[in-house]
Design a protein around this motif. Structure first.
Motif, PDB file in Angstrom:
ATOM      1  N   GLY A   1      -6.150 -30.618 -66.751  1.00 33.67           N
ATOM      2  CA  GLY A   1      -5.106 -31.002 -67.690  1.00 33.67           C
ATOM      3  C   GLY A   1      -3.966 -29.989 -67.638  1.00 33.67           C
ATOM      4  N   VAL A   2      -2.785 -30.416 -68.001  1.00 39.14           N
ATOM      5  CA  VAL A   2      -1.616 -29.529 -68.048  1.00 39.14           C
ATOM      6  C   VAL A   2      -0.842 -29.803 -69.318  1.00 39.14           C
ATOM      7  N   ASP A   3      -0.476 -28.738 -70.015  1.00 33.75           N
ATOM      8  CA  ASP A   3       0.361 -28.825 -71.203  1.00 33.75           C
ATOM      9  C   ASP A   3       1.642 -28.044 -70.920  1.00 33.75           C
ATOM     10  N   PRO A   4       2.800 -28.525 -71.346  1.00 35.01           N
ATOM     11  CA  PRO A   4       4.049 -27.796 -71.063  1.00 35.01           C
ATOM     12  C   PRO A   4       4.047 -26.351 -71.542  1.00 35.01           C
ATOM     13  N   ASP A   5       3.233 -26.049 -72.560  1.00 36.15           N
ATOM     14  CA  ASP A   5       3.199 -24.687 -73.102  1.00 36.15           C
ATOM     15  C   ASP A   5       2.051 -23.844 -72.534  1.00 36.15           C
ATOM     16  N   ASP A   6       1.404 -24.335 -71.492  1.00 34.78           N
ATOM     17  CA  ASP A   6       0.305 -23.569 -70.889  1.00 34.78           C
ATOM     18  C   ASP A   6       0.783 -22.214 -70.391  1.00 34.78           C
ATOM     19  N   ARG A   7      -0.106 -21.229 -70.548  1.00 36.88           N
ATOM     20  CA  ARG A   7       0.134 -19.875 -70.027  1.00 36.88           C
ATOM     21  C   ARG A   7      -1.112 -19.462 -69.262  1.00 36.88           C
ATOM     22  N   TRP A   8      -0.941 -19.257 -67.958  1.00 32.57           N
ATOM     23  CA  TRP A   8      -2.071 -19.006 -67.052  1.00 32.57           C
ATOM     24  C   TRP A   8      -2.085 -17.524 -66.692  1.00 32.57           C
ATOM     25  N   LEU A   9      -3.162 -16.838 -67.049  1.00 29.63           N
ATOM     26  CA  LEU A   9      -3.280 -15.413 -66.756  1.00 29.63           C
ATOM     27  C   LEU A   9      -3.660 -15.203 -65.296  1.00 29.63           C
TER      28      LEU A   9
ATOM     29  N   PRO B   1       0.929 -18.765 -59.435  1.00 34.18           N
ATOM     30  CA  PRO B   1       2.390 -18.898 -59.583  1.00 34.18           C
ATOM     31  C   PRO B   1       2.939 -20.139 -58.902  1.00 34.18           C
ATOM     32  N   LEU B   2       2.322 -20.568 -57.791  1.00 35.20           N
ATOM     33  CA  LEU B   2       2.787 -21.786 -57.123  1.00 35.20           C
ATOM     34  C   LEU B   2       2.587 -23.000 -58.024  1.00 35.20           C
ATOM     35  N   ARG B   3       1.401 -23.111 -58.637  1.00 36.29           N
ATOM     36  CA  ARG B   3       1.129 -24.250 -59.503  1.00 36.29           C
ATOM     37  C   ARG B   3       1.961 -24.190 -60.779  1.00 36.29           C
ATOM     38  N   CYS B   4       2.148 -22.985 -61.312  1.00 39.74           N
ATOM     39  CA  CYS B   4       2.978 -22.883 -62.526  1.00 39.74           C
ATOM     40  C   CYS B   4       4.395 -23.390 -62.260  1.00 39.74           C
ATOM     41  N   ALA B   5       4.936 -23.077 -61.077  1.00 35.47           N
ATOM     42  CA  ALA B   5       6.275 -23.558 -60.748  1.00 35.47           C
ATOM     43  C   ALA B   5       6.301 -25.077 -60.646  1.00 35.47           C
TER      44      ALA B   5
ATOM     45  N   ASN C   1      -0.784 -29.651 -48.492  1.00 36.70           N
ATOM     46  CA  ASN C   1      -2.049 -29.147 -49.019  1.00 36.70           C
ATOM     47  C   ASN C   1      -1.872 -28.589 -50.422  1.00 36.70           C
ATOM     48  N   VAL C   2      -0.843 -27.758 -50.604  1.00 33.37           N
ATOM     49  CA  VAL C   2      -0.620 -27.102 -51.892  1.00 33.37           C
ATOM     50  C   VAL C   2      -0.232 -28.121 -52.963  1.00 33.37           C
ATOM     51  N   LEU C   3       0.602 -29.082 -52.622  1.00 34.29           N
ATOM     52  CA  LEU C   3       0.981 -30.114 -53.580  1.00 34.29           C
ATOM     53  C   LEU C   3      -0.239 -30.932 -54.012  1.00 34.29           C
TER      54      LEU C   3
ATOM     55  N   CYS D   1       3.320 -18.124 -65.952  1.00 35.12           N
ATOM     56  CA  CYS D   1       2.344 -17.233 -65.322  1.00 35.12           C
ATOM     57  C   CYS D   1       2.436 -15.859 -65.984  1.00 35.12           C
ATOM     58  N   ILE D   2       1.312 -15.405 -66.532  1.00 40.92           N
ATOM     59  CA  ILE D   2       1.223 -14.056 -67.104  1.00 40.92           C
ATOM     60  C   ILE D   2       0.549 -13.184 -66.056  1.00 40.92           C
ATOM     61  N   LEU D   3       1.275 -12.222 -65.512  1.00 42.48           N
ATOM     62  CA  LEU D   3       0.792 -11.451 -64.368  1.00 42.48           C
ATOM     63  C   LEU D   3       0.289 -10.076 -64.787  1.00 42.48           C
ATOM     64  N   GLN D   4      -0.943  -9.768 -64.387  1.00 49.69           N
ATOM     65  CA  GLN D   4      -1.497  -8.428 -64.559  1.00 49.69           C
ATOM     66  C   GLN D   4      -1.653  -7.759 -63.204  1.00 49.69           C
ATOM     67  N   ARG D   5      -1.371  -6.486 -63.135  1.00 50.63           N
ATOM     68  CA  ARG D   5      -1.451  -5.741 -61.880  1.00 50.63           C
ATOM     69  C   ARG D   5      -2.848  -5.142 -61.738  1.00 50.63           C
ATOM     70  N   GLY D   6      -3.783  -5.972 -61.276  1.00 50.11           N
ATOM     71  CA  GLY D   6      -5.168  -5.534 -61.163  1.00 50.11           C
ATOM     72  C   GLY D   6      -5.983  -6.057 -62.328  1.00 50.11           C
ATOM     73  N   PHE D   7      -7.306  -5.867 -62.219  1.00 49.11           N
ATOM     74  CA  PHE D   7      -8.196  -6.407 -63.245  1.00 49.11           C
ATOM     75  C   PHE D   7      -8.906  -5.302 -64.003  1.00 49.11           C
ATOM     76  N   ASP D   8      -8.861  -5.402 -65.303  1.00 50.48           N
ATOM     77  CA  ASP D   8      -9.656  -4.599 -66.220  1.00 50.48           C
ATOM     78  C   ASP D   8     -10.093  -5.555 -67.325  1.00 50.48           C
ATOM     79  N   ALA D   9     -11.389  -5.604 -67.595  1.00 53.24           N
ATOM     80  CA  ALA D   9     -11.918  -6.608 -68.518  1.00 53.24           C
ATOM     81  C   ALA D   9     -11.273  -6.521 -69.898  1.00 53.24           C
ATOM     82  N   ASP D  10     -11.199  -5.317 -70.449  1.00 54.78           N
ATOM     83  CA  ASP D  10     -10.606  -5.169 -71.785  1.00 54.78           C
ATOM     84  C   ASP D  10      -9.132  -5.570 -71.782  1.00 54.78           C
ATOM     85  N   GLU D  11      -8.418  -5.181 -70.730  1.00 53.11           N
ATOM     86  CA  GLU D  11      -6.997  -5.515 -70.643  1.00 53.11           C
ATOM     87  C   GLU D  11      -6.797  -7.018 -70.463  1.00 53.11           C
ATOM     88  N   ALA D  12      -7.687  -7.640 -69.705  1.00 52.06           N
ATOM     89  CA  ALA D  12      -7.575  -9.083 -69.508  1.00 52.06           C
ATOM     90  C   ALA D  12      -7.779  -9.827 -70.820  1.00 52.06           C
TER      91      ALA D  12
END
Length: 497
Positions: free
Chosen positions: A188-196, A210-214, A175-177, A220-231
């Protein structure tokens, strides 16, 4: 097949895998692979073996990512639990999922202990209580990397389902694959993509990143929780090319002090209907919104509209992803013509093989055209999908599914409440808000504060009514059932919404 991360680490050892925005720490795929090997060893030392179900109760953080990959390395099944649920709800889900271990952090330790009973609890932080294992202090055991087939269960994720009854959805490696491939064909995917990653990882929309990035070899750029300004700040600081959000989050980001940067290539927006006004605002701001329709049972995305399609056809969620078939049927399970409404049924390699240990639910949920989604919509002449509403009375608020019956049951347990009806009403910020019509017991005095104190331990915060209206009687149909449309109108009128 070996686990995703080990395979990627061999192919792209020096590529950046994960960036923790909180600490600024970056890990290459080789470094993340080594950290996951240690985590897998500690899981093995606690007795986790192939096929075991391990619960993870925490918000998004690097430890969650490591656990997800470590369990895959051992051949165990990840069971993410919603960190916002009440302990009684977590207890029921823990039982249903047959957990052998529940891993928490400092913030969720109390709830984990309350839900665990005899199941061992381990914390990735320093435990507060002596009966909680200090995961970081475990001497790593020997790790024998598991061999996977496409049919093996990678994760069990709870969803409210079409009936509102929370059920664990089995998602396989296959399923995940399939979902990762179909999403890549659409976005689309680019080798230099960065997914927040600013979603919760106990939802498939967050876990998938993170599964798809691998799989893709991207970052994968990981934020601990959501804040609009921080995002918005993170999008700019890390030159992010992608982000996954629910409509409320994207709306807040558009209203943030800083503009969403031009590096963004896609803003995947799902989890709730995307308002036409939000699509228009994205067009004005030059934000590449991709309105999406999906569900946990289909490993997230079912259909997605690209920006030009969304701007020209407000309200559409585009066409189904590659390999996914959506059939719109009437009450007799017969496909309907373009323009006619019906229930959406979905089939394809991303669709779950079924709910875990639930033969009756599986028999009811699958038909000749695949999985019954419980959603009503139509297809236009060009094949674009439009999702109108839920077939059930389920409420979606801020991307979270709420079962009105569960909320009503919790409120009705108060001794001063005779009856209650729970409905969803339109909300400009959350899509829908939970509202309750409450009938007090004869002669009883009760106010909102008393109800809040009552339901606080019984309901997650997103399940708790934001609007409460007290009435003498509930509106009912001729057959005696609650007239939900009338109840909704009563709430709107009384609360001035």
């Amino acid at each position: 097949m070996r686990d995703f991360l080990a395979t990627r680490a061999r192919a792209s050892p020096d590529a950046t895998a994960l960036v923790d925005d909180h600490s600024g720490r970056e890990r290459t795929y080789a470094e993340l692979d080594a950290a996951v090997e240690t985590t897998a060893g500690r899981l093995a030392a606690t007795g986790v073996t192939r096929g075991d179900h391990v619960g993870v109760l925490m918000e998004t953080r690097p430890a969650f990512v490591r656990l997800a990959f470590a369990l895959q390395r051992l051949g165990a099944t990840l069971v993410p639990l919603n960190a916002r649920l009440a302990p009684t709800e977590l207890h029921a889900q823990r039982e249903r999922a047959d957990l052998v271990l529940l891993v928490c952090d400092a913030e969720t330790e109390s709830d984990a202990r309350a839900a665990a009973d005899e199941v061992p609890v381990a914390s990735v932080d320093d435990p507060h209580e002596a009966d909680v294992l200090a995961f970081g202090d475990r001497e790593p055991g020997e790790v024998t990397p598991a061999e996977w087939t496409r049919e093996d269960a990678l994760a069990l994720l709870f969803t409210s389902g079409t009936t509102g009854d929370p059920k664990p959805v089995t998602l396989t490696l296959g399923n995940v694959l399939a979902a990762a491939g179909a999403s890549a064909f659409k976005l689309g995917v680019d080798p230099d993509d960065r997914w927040l990653l600013c979603l919760s990882m106990y939802h498939m929309g967050g876990l998938s990143i993170p599964l798809r990035c691998a799989l893709y070899g991207t970052t994968c750029i990981l934020q601990r929780g959501f804040d609009a300004d921080e995002a918005v700040r993170a999008l700019d600081e890390y030159d992010c090319t992608g982000v996954s959000v629910v409509p409320t989050m994207l709306d807040r980001m558009l209203r943030a002090d800083e503009r969403i940067p031009g590096s963004l290539r896609f803003a995947l927006c799902g989890g709730a209907p995307t308002p036409a006004e939000l699509v228009a605002a994205c067009e004005d701001a030059g934000v590449p919104i991709h309105p999406s329709y999906g569900m946990t049972e289909a490993t997230s995305q079912i259909s997605t509209a690209r920006p030009t399609e969304a701007f020209a056809n407000r309200g559409t969620v585009g066409r189904p992803l590659f390999g996914t078939t959506v059939t719109i049927v009437d009450d007799a399970d017969e496909p309907v013509d373009a323009g006619e409404t019906g229930e959406l049924c979905v089939a394809g390699p991303t669709v779950t093989p079924g709910y875990y240990d639930a033969p009756e639910s599986n028999a009811e949920s699958f038909g000749p055209h695949g999985l019954y989604t419980g959603d009503v919509g139509y297809r236009d002449d060009a094949g674009r999908l439009y999702v109108l509403n839920r077939q059930s009375d389920r409420i979606i608020t801020g991307g979270e599914n709420v079962d009105p019956g569960r909320v009503a049951e919790a409120i009705r347990a108060h001794s001063a409440v005779r009856d209650v009806a729970v409905v969803g009403v339109a909300d400009s910020e959350w899509g829908e808000r939970v509202a309750a019509l409450v009938v007090p017991t004869d002669g009883a005095e009760i106010d909102r504060d008393a109800l809040e104190a009552h339901w606080d331990e019984r309901l997650a915060d997103f399940e708790q009514p934001r609007t409460v209206v007290f009435v003498n009687e509930l509106p009912r149909t001729a057959s005696g059932t609650v007239d939900r449309a009338a109840a909704r109108e009563r709430v709107v009128e009384a609360a001035g919404l």
